[in-house]
Structure formats: structure tokens, C-alpha cells
Design an enzyme around this catalytic site. Structure first.
Site, mmCIF file in Angstrom:
data_model
loop_
_atom_site.group_PDB
_atom_site.id
_atom_site.type_symbol
_atom_site.label_atom_id
_atom_site.label_comp_id
_atom_site.label_asym_id
_atom_site.label_seq_id
_atom_site.Cartn_x
_atom_site.Cartn_y
_atom_site.Cartn_z
ATOM 1 N N GLU A 15 0.830 -1.217 0.000
ATOM 2 C CA GLU A 15 0.000 0.000 0.000
ATOM 3 C C GLU A 15 0.857 1.258 0.000
ATOM 4 O O GLU A 15 0.741 2.128 0.873
ATOM 5 C CB GLU A 15 -0.959 -0.025 1.200
ATOM 6 C CG GLU A 15 -1.967 -1.159 1.085
ATOM 7 C CD GLU A 15 -3.046 -1.162 2.172
ATOM 8 O OE1 GLU A 15 -2.821 -0.575 3.233
ATOM 9 O OE2 GLU A 15 -4.107 -1.769 1.947
ATOM 10 N N GLU A 25 -5.552 -8.275 -1.357
ATOM 11 C CA GLU A 25 -6.237 -8.144 -0.069
ATOM 12 C C GLU A 25 -7.694 -7.819 -0.331
ATOM 13 O O GLU A 25 -8.004 -6.988 -1.194
ATOM 14 C CB GLU A 25 -5.663 -7.012 0.795
ATOM 15 C CG GLU A 25 -4.326 -7.297 1.403
ATOM 16 C CD GLU A 25 -3.874 -6.209 2.370
ATOM 17 O OE1 GLU A 25 -4.719 -5.590 3.039
ATOM 18 O OE2 GLU A 25 -2.662 -5.985 2.436
HETATM 19 C C1 BG6 Z 1 -4.575 -3.110 4.611
HETATM 20 C C2 BG6 Z 1 -3.220 -3.501 5.127
HETATM 21 O O1 BG6 Z 1 -4.691 -1.739 4.715
HETATM 22 O O2 BG6 Z 1 -5.707 -3.516 5.287
HETATM 23 C C3 BG6 Z 1 -3.212 -4.606 6.151
HETATM 24 O O3 BG6 Z 1 -2.322 -3.803 4.095
HETATM 25 C C4 BG6 Z 1 -4.401 -4.448 7.063
HETATM 26 O O4 BG6 Z 1 -1.981 -4.576 6.812
HETATM 27 C C5 BG6 Z 1 -5.668 -4.568 6.223
HETATM 28 O O5 BG6 Z 1 -4.416 -5.313 8.134
HETATM 29 C C6 BG6 Z 1 -6.948 -4.507 7.008
HETATM 30 O O6 BG6 Z 1 -6.963 -3.396 7.828
HETATM 31 P P1 BG6 Z 1 -7.232 -3.502 9.382
HETATM 32 O O7 BG6 Z 1 -7.017 -2.152 9.890
HETATM 33 O O8 BG6 Z 1 -8.629 -3.983 9.499
HETATM 34 O O9 BG6 Z 1 -6.244 -4.487 9.905
#
Ligand code: BG6
Length: 478
Positions: free
Chosen positions: A176, A377
Site C-alpha cells: 500500500e 487483499e
Molecule cells: C490493509 C493492510 O490496509 O488492510 C493490512 O495492508 C491491514 O496490513 C488490512 O491489516 C486490514 O486493515 P485492518 O485495519 O482492518 O487491519
């Protein structure tokens, strides 16, 4: 009609600082995340450069993948994973980031992890830097604001490329990277927080430092890609962007133009540099209006041109609206809020659920770059309830993922060249934004709680069996 390609990379995604634990084991140094306390949706996590007694630092033990990797990878294999996205902790290999020689024990750990993947026929997808700047670099040089970080990073890349050249093919440079266009990026990604302690969301925002830091990350990323292309032609190098899809709240041209502006600087700016090899035309006006001046050295622009990535990857969780008037209701989202969309539901953390937005986004990305794309993701952070018999009936997660996979399939039919899908937090892990364990994403439940207790035992959720079937049928049975 086309379905997912035969060699589609189904799998799951994690990051070292959120699941490895063993923060000071076998010579590992502290990274920014190790200095962060836990928080919640309503109370932000803090960064404390000096360790506080009786305070919990969730990354330090996390879910202890360090000592459970064999069991965890075997569970991923049971689901049929073709690919496993993980990151290497920079501080395991170079504890302060500044050593000349790598830490052998750290290198040996990832040898074991990659060997376990190989044993199960799983391809690793490695993020080189995922939200874990060595804390010593924050103190020494204010993180990526300093140009020196490029050399330290390259030293790290050289060590891991050479060591794992026969074990890893797919690499992503910075997780990111475009988080650096937002204030939170200075804590999570850039490490431009020298001397700061307190609530992470209150870290002083210095756009000049952030964008200078981003320039250094662009150069570092391009150098890493170029090194790979020159010396390890078998490697496939990708970028990684957070994609916060934005819609104009109304058809008022003011909303439309403002949306375009925000989409440019938030979603396209970094990948335009990494995929096309040059700063985009619209950046000049943005820098001028914000009074930002990027210091560059001779040769930087040439390096950017020579270090274009081979494939585009991104995270997708939600979408937001953009409005210029103030009648609209606000909502939260991944690292940034926005305006509530009346047509969408949201998760318990206020992230708006928008499967069709994924199809739209995939088309936007592919039409812009025309290189293979991967969703690295996606997922639903939710409060899971463990029943007395130990089961977790996470139908809400299945529903979320099913709808997103359906829309990925639509995008494939539209003609998008989609390589793979790695839902986030395939095993429960620590939340990046809040430091919670309670915000769970996994197919695998981990007995670990926000107060630091738990046996760390792993168990299969209902979604585990569902995802296994999805992979078995190459996305036909959802
Ligand atoms: C992304 C990141 O922004 O979202 C992860 O690359 C992160 O590291 C994921 O864990 C989900 O976000 P969160 O804040 O729910 O853990």
C-alpha cells in the site's frame, strides 16, 4: 463465457508484523509496529518509543506464526492454497536496517517458511516491506524522509533476492505504497515520525516530508525492480496499492471533478509512477498548490523509467463517496473516511461493503495499465463468536467473499487479465489500524484476545470449508 484462468492463484494474505510475533527472537530488531500499543474502533492505538510497563504491544506476540508456521501452512494447504502472501520482516534480516551484513538466523527462518510452502506446492508471494519500518531508522534519519533509506533498502533487497532466488518468484515492493499520500502513511509506511509519541492518528502531518519520503520509496522500488530484472529474470515484480474506490455523491459537476481529483492523488498517483515509470501530469499542480517541493537527484527519473513493475496488485475492502457540499453523512474506511453511500451497508467498523465496486475497479485499473492484475487483499473484519462446540459460523464472511468473487468473475468476463486472489488475514491476526485481535478476517480462528490472553490454538471456521470448495472448483461453486 470465460471463467478464472486455469493457473489462477487462489490463496490468502498476511504480513509479518501482524502475525509473526517473536519480535525480539533470534536477533530481530524492533520495527515501528512493535512500538505500537493495542487500540480499538473507538480508542486509537498509540506509539510509545519507550516501553511502558503493563501496556500491551500486540505485534510482539501476535499469533506467533514464528513458532506455528508448519501447522499454519499445512492448514493453508488443506484449503488448497496455490499462493500464500506474506511479508519478510526487514528487522529480522537487518535489525536496525543499517547493518552491512544480514542476520543469518532471520534468513534461516524464511528458508524454513518457503521450504514448508514448497512441500505443500504453495507459491510464496512476498511483500518486501509491509508496514514495518525498522524503528532505528525512524530515530536515526526520520525514516523515508532521508535518502539514505534507499541504500539501506537496497542492501536488504540484495540479501533476500540472492538468498531466496530459487524459492520465491513473485515479489511486491511496498505494501500500500499510496498510504504515504495520507497522514496515517507517515506512521504505517514512511516512518517519518521521529520523536513522536502518542495516538497514531494524532501524529503531526507534514506533507512535505511525506511526499519526499514517497519519492525515495519510488526510487527504491524502481531500483529493486531493475535489480530483479537484470539479475533474476525469473522474478515477477509487482506494486501494491490500497484502492479506495470513490464515487461522486451526486451528479453535480463539482462533486465529479472533486472525485476525479481525489482519485488521481489517492488511487492513481503512486501506481502511475510504478507502472508507467514517470510522475503523472496532474502531480505538478497538486505539489504547487500544497507548496511541496520534491528534491531529486540526477538519474532519479531515469531509474523510475527503468523500474516499471510487471504486474499490478491492490487491496480492496470498500468504497466511499465524495461530496463538495456538507449535507452528506460521513463514514469511515481503510485509512481514510469519506461520505456515506445510501445504497451500501457497512461493516462493524464502518467500512462500506461494495462488491460491484470491485468489478468497476478492476476494469478501471486494467483499462489504464493493461498489465496482469491481482487482488492481494480483500475481506471482512468482523466480531466472530466461538460456539460451545468450538465452531465459528461466519456466514457473513462467506457472503462478503462470495459476492466479491462473483464480481471478480464478471470482471474476468469483461476481459480483465486477473491473475489471482489472496483474501486478507486468511488466519486471524492483529489489525493494522486498531491493533485489535477482535477484528477478525480469517478462515482459521486463533485463540488470542485483546487482553493478550489465549492459547494460540488454531481451528477451522465455517468459511474454511467453504473457501476450500471455491478453490477446488476454481471459483465455479460459491
Ligand atoms: C490493509 C493492510 O490496509 O488492510 C493490512 O495492508 C491491514 O496490513 C488490512 O491489516 C486490514 O486493515 P485492518 O485495519 O482492518 O487491519
Amino acid at each position: 463465457m470465460k471463467g478464472f484462468r486455469e493457473d489462477f492463484l487462489w490463496g490468502g494474505a498476511t504480513a509479518a508484523n501482524q502475525f509473526e510475533g517473536a519480535w525480539n527472537v533470534d536477533g530481530k530488531g524492533p520495527s515501528v509496529s512493535d512500538m505500537c500499543t493495542n487500540g480499538s474502533h473507538t480508542s486509537p492505538k498509540r506509539i510509545t518509543p519507550v516501553l511502558e510497563e503493563d501496556t500491551l504491544y500486540p505485534s510482539r506476540e501476535a499469533i506467533d506464526f514464528y513458532h506455528h508456521y508448519e501447522e499454519d501452512i499445512a492448514l493453508f494447504a488443506e484449503m488448497g492454497f496455490k499462493v500464500f502472501r506474506l511479508s519478510i520482516a526487514w528487522t529480522r534480516i537487518f535489525p536496525t536496517g543499517m547493518e552491512k551484513e544480514p542476520n543469518e538466523a532471520g534468513l534461516a527462518f524464511y528458508d524454513k517458511v518457503f521450504d514448508a510452502c514448497k512441500k505443500h506446492g504453495i507459491e510464496p508471494l512476498v511483500t518486501i516491506s509491509h508496514y514495518e519500518m525498522p524503528y532505528a531508522l525512524v530515530e536515526a534519519c526520520n525514516g523515508w524522509e532521508s535518502r539514505e533509506c534507499i541504500d539501506y533498502f537496497m542492501n536488504y533487497c540484495e540479501a533476500i533476492f540472492e538468498r531466496y532466488k530459487d524459492k520465491v518468484t513473485y515479489w511486491l515492493t511496498f505494501n500500500e505504497i499510496n498510504s504515504g499520500t495520507m497522514p496515517m502513511g507517515s506512521v504505517l509506511s514512511l516512518g517519518t515520525i521521529k520523536g513522536f509519541s502518542g495516538n497514531v492518528i494524532e501524529a503531526p502531518d507534514k506533507p512535505q516530508e511525506r511526499f519526499q519520503g514517497l519519492h525515495h520509496q519510488f526510487v527504491a522500488s524502481a531500483k529493486a525492480v531493475k535489480l530483479a530484472h537484470d539479475k533474476y529474470p525469473q522474478f515477477k515484480m509487482g506494486n501494491m496499492s490500497i484502492f479506495a474506490t470513490m464515487y461522486p455523491y451526486t451528479c453535480n459537476p463539482d462533486d465529479v471533478v472533486e472525485t476525479q481529483k481525489q482519485m488521481q492523488m489517492m488511487n492513481w498517483f503512486c501506481s502511475d509512477v510504478q507502472v508507467r515509470g514517470a510522475y503523472p501530469y496532474y502531480a505538478d499542480r497538486f505539489f504547487e498548490e500544497k507548496g511541496i517541493q520534491i528534491k531529486m537527484e540526477d538519474g532519479d527519473l531515469d531509474i523510475l523509467k527503468k523500474g516499471c513493475v510487471d504486474f499490478y496488485t491492490f487491496s480492496y475492502y470498500m468504497s466511499n463517496c465524495v461530496a463538495t457540499g456538507d449535507a452528506a453523512k460521513k463514514t469511515s474506511g481503510n485509512l481514510m473516511g469519506g461520505v456515506k453511500n445510501p445504497y451500501l451497508e457497512a461493516s462493524d467498523w464502518g467500512w462500506q461493503i461494495d462488491p460491484k465496486g470491485l468489478r468497476y475497479t478492476l476494469n478501471e485499473i486494467y483499462s489504464r495499465y493493461q498489465i496482469p492484475v491481482m487482488v492481494v487483499e480483500n475481506g471482512l473484519g468482523a466480531y466472530d463468536k466461538k460456539e460451545e462446540d468450538g465452531s465459528v459460523n461466519d456466514d457473513y464472511r462467506i457472503d462478503y467473499l462470495k459476492k466479491h468473487i462473483e464480481q471478480m468473475r464478471e470482471a474476468v468476463k469483461d476481459g480483465v487479465d486477473l491473475m489471482g486472489y489472496t483474501p486478507w488475514g486468511c488466519i486471524d491476526l492483529v489489525s493494522a489500524s486498531t491493533g485489535e485481535m477482535a477484528k477478525r478476517y480469517g478462515f482459521i480462528y486463533v485463540d488470542k484476545y485483546d487482553d493478550g490472553t489465549g492459547t494460540l490454538a488454531r481451528s477451522r471456521k465455517k468459511s474454511f470449508y467453504w473457501y476450500k470448495k471455491v478453490i477446488e472448483t476454481n471459483g465455479e461453486e460459491l
